[in-house]
Design a protein around this motif. Structure first.
Motif, PDB file in Angstrom:
ATOM      1  N   VAL A  24       9.926  -1.899  -0.178  1.00 57.69           N
ATOM      2  CA  VAL A  24      10.250  -1.366   1.151  1.00 57.69           C
ATOM      3  C   VAL A  24      10.607   0.114   1.051  1.00 57.69           C
ATOM      4  N   ALA A  25      11.405   0.477   0.057  1.00 55.27           N
ATOM      5  CA  ALA A  25      11.787   1.882  -0.114  1.00 55.27           C
ATOM      6  C   ALA A  25      10.569   2.757  -0.392  1.00 55.27           C
ATOM      7  N   THR A  26       9.698   2.298  -1.257  1.00 53.99           N
ATOM      8  CA  THR A  26       8.501   3.078  -1.605  1.00 53.99           C
ATOM      9  C   THR A  26       7.578   3.229  -0.412  1.00 53.99           C
ATOM     10  N   LEU A  27       7.357   2.143   0.316  1.00 52.38           N
ATOM     11  CA  LEU A  27       6.500   2.224   1.503  1.00 52.38           C
ATOM     12  C   LEU A  27       7.114   3.116   2.575  1.00 52.38           C
ATOM     13  N   SER A  28       8.438   3.125   2.679  1.00 52.82           N
ATOM     14  CA  SER A  28       9.066   3.974   3.693  1.00 52.82           C
ATOM     15  C   SER A  28       8.885   5.451   3.369  1.00 52.82           C
ATOM     16  N   VAL A  29       8.779   5.783   2.080  1.00 49.86           N
ATOM     17  CA  VAL A  29       8.570   7.172   1.667  1.00 49.86           C
ATOM     18  C   VAL A  29       7.081   7.525   1.674  1.00 49.86           C
ATOM     19  N   MET A  30       6.265   6.661   1.062  1.00 54.13           N
ATOM     20  CA  MET A  30       4.826   6.931   0.934  1.00 54.13           C
ATOM     21  C   MET A  30       4.077   6.738   2.243  1.00 54.13           C
ATOM     22  N   GLY A  31       4.560   5.830   3.062  1.00 54.16           N
ATOM     23  CA  GLY A  31       3.820   5.458   4.255  1.00 54.16           C
ATOM     24  C   GLY A  31       2.778   4.411   3.895  1.00 54.16           C
ATOM     25  N   ARG A  32       1.828   4.251   4.741  1.00 50.96           N
ATOM     26  CA  ARG A  32       0.773   3.249   4.596  1.00 50.96           C
ATOM     27  C   ARG A  32      -0.023   3.496   3.315  1.00 50.96           C
ATOM     28  N   THR A  33      -0.164   2.447   2.505  1.00 48.89           N
ATOM     29  CA  THR A  33      -0.902   2.593   1.249  1.00 48.89           C
ATOM     30  C   THR A  33      -1.523   1.255   0.859  1.00 48.89           C
ATOM     31  N   TYR A  34      -2.446   1.303  -0.081  1.00 45.86           N
ATOM     32  CA  TYR A  34      -3.115   0.074  -0.515  1.00 45.86           C
ATOM     33  C   TYR A  34      -2.445  -0.483  -1.763  1.00 45.86           C
ATOM     34  N   VAL A  35      -2.726  -1.749  -2.044  1.00 43.83           N
ATOM     35  CA  VAL A  35      -2.018  -2.515  -3.065  1.00 43.83           C
ATOM     36  C   VAL A  35      -2.068  -1.861  -4.438  1.00 43.83           C
ATOM     37  N   SER A  36      -3.231  -1.451  -4.892  1.00 39.44           N
ATOM     38  CA  SER A  36      -3.343  -0.876  -6.237  1.00 39.44           C
ATOM     39  C   SER A  36      -2.484   0.371  -6.386  1.00 39.44           C
ATOM     40  N   GLN A  37      -2.503   1.225  -5.387  1.00 37.46           N
ATOM     41  CA  GLN A  37      -1.700   2.443  -5.438  1.00 37.46           C
ATOM     42  C   GLN A  37      -0.205   2.105  -5.429  1.00 37.46           C
ATOM     43  N   SER A  69     -13.650   0.320   2.474  1.00 41.62           N
ATOM     44  CA  SER A  69     -13.813   1.747   2.191  1.00 41.62           C
ATOM     45  C   SER A  69     -15.274   2.143   2.364  1.00 41.62           C
ATOM     46  N   PRO A  70     -15.552   3.440   2.428  1.00 45.81           N
ATOM     47  CA  PRO A  70     -16.941   3.896   2.578  1.00 45.81           C
ATOM     48  C   PRO A  70     -17.873   3.385   1.478  1.00 45.81           C
ATOM     49  N   ASP A  71     -17.320   3.107   0.263  1.00 42.20           N
ATOM     50  CA  ASP A  71     -18.167   2.606  -0.817  1.00 42.20           C
ATOM     51  C   ASP A  71     -18.269   1.073  -0.807  1.00 42.20           C
ATOM     52  N   GLY A  72     -17.742   0.426   0.243  1.00 47.30           N
ATOM     53  CA  GLY A  72     -17.881  -1.021   0.399  1.00 47.30           C
ATOM     54  C   GLY A  72     -16.783  -1.847  -0.240  1.00 47.30           C
ATOM     55  N   LYS A  73     -15.777  -1.195  -0.782  1.00 44.96           N
ATOM     56  CA  LYS A  73     -14.679  -1.905  -1.442  1.00 44.96           C
ATOM     57  C   LYS A  73     -13.623  -2.304  -0.399  1.00 44.96           C
ATOM     58  N   ALA A  74     -13.187  -3.559  -0.468  1.00 45.15           N
ATOM     59  CA  ALA A  74     -12.150  -4.037   0.446  1.00 45.15           C
ATOM     60  C   ALA A  74     -10.783  -3.591  -0.060  1.00 45.15           C
ATOM     61  N   LEU A  75     -10.015  -2.963   0.805  1.00 42.58           N
ATOM     62  CA  LEU A  75      -8.679  -2.492   0.454  1.00 42.58           C
ATOM     63  C   LEU A  75      -7.675  -3.080   1.441  1.00 42.58           C
ATOM     64  N   ASN A  76      -6.596  -3.632   0.911  1.00 39.79           N
ATOM     65  CA  ASN A  76      -5.550  -4.187   1.751  1.00 39.79           C
ATOM     66  C   ASN A  76      -4.422  -3.165   1.832  1.00 39.79           C
ATOM     67  N   PHE A  77      -4.244  -2.578   3.015  1.00 37.01           N
ATOM     68  CA  PHE A  77      -3.224  -1.565   3.227  1.00 37.01           C
ATOM     69  C   PHE A  77      -1.946  -2.208   3.758  1.00 37.01           C
ATOM     70  N   PHE A  78      -0.811  -1.731   3.269  1.00 37.37           N
ATOM     71  CA  PHE A  78       0.492  -2.223   3.716  1.00 37.37           C
ATOM     72  C   PHE A  78       1.328  -1.067   4.221  1.00 37.37           C
ATOM     73  N   GLU A  79       2.199  -1.386   5.170  1.00 28.75           N
ATOM     74  CA  GLU A  79       3.180  -0.418   5.642  1.00 28.75           C
ATOM     75  C   GLU A  79       4.422  -1.164   6.102  1.00 28.75           C
ATOM     76  N   VAL A  80       5.528  -0.440   6.155  1.00 28.73           N
ATOM     77  CA  VAL A  80       6.784  -1.036   6.600  1.00 28.73           C
ATOM     78  C   VAL A  80       6.706  -1.248   8.107  1.00 28.73           C
ATOM     79  N   ALA A  81       7.105  -2.422   8.547  1.00 28.71           N
ATOM     80  CA  ALA A  81       7.211  -2.704   9.974  1.00 28.71           C
ATOM     81  C   ALA A  81       8.544  -2.143  10.465  1.00 28.71           C
ATOM     82  N   PRO A  82       8.589  -1.708  11.704  1.00 25.71           N
ATOM     83  CA  PRO A  82       9.885  -1.241  12.201  1.00 25.71           C
ATOM     84  C   PRO A  82      10.870  -2.411  12.272  1.00 25.71           C
TER      85      PRO A  82
END
Length: 108
Positions: A24-37, A69-82
């Protein structure tokens, strides 16, 4: 936070883990990001991260969106809900009557 006792219990339970607090802390700082990152940023494996993200999502603390993604790879993005949790004796007293029988009898 105004809601059911079960909802409050679910949120508190989801946050009662150091990995999930870091997520939660990391997502609140980074914002929306995908699982691998996110896994690289936190330093845990993707399978373990998925387990914790599922718990956080079930509690309504994070949201996800699957994108291609543009190269056809499925990415699951997560972000903190309010969310906001106000944990006072009065808030707990207000929430307890709405606990389901399962939640009232649970030790976990």
């Amino acid at each position: 936070m105004t809601g059911s006792g079960d909802q409050l219990l679910g949120m508190i339970s989801a946050l009662a883990n150091p990995h999930r607090l870091r997520i939660v802390a990391t997502l609140s700082v980074m914002g929306r990001t995908y699982v691998s990152q996110l896994a690289r940023e936190i330093g845990i494996s993707r399978p373990l991260l998925h387990l914790h993200l599922r718990k956080l999502e079930d509690a309504g603390l994070v949201t996800s969106q699957l994108e291609v993604s543009p190269d056809g790879k499925a990415l699951n993005f997560f972000e903190v809900a309010p969310f906001a949790i106000v944990l006072t004796p009065a808030a707990i007293a207000e929430a307890v009557p709405s606990l389901t029988a399962t939640a009232r009898n649970s030790d976990s």
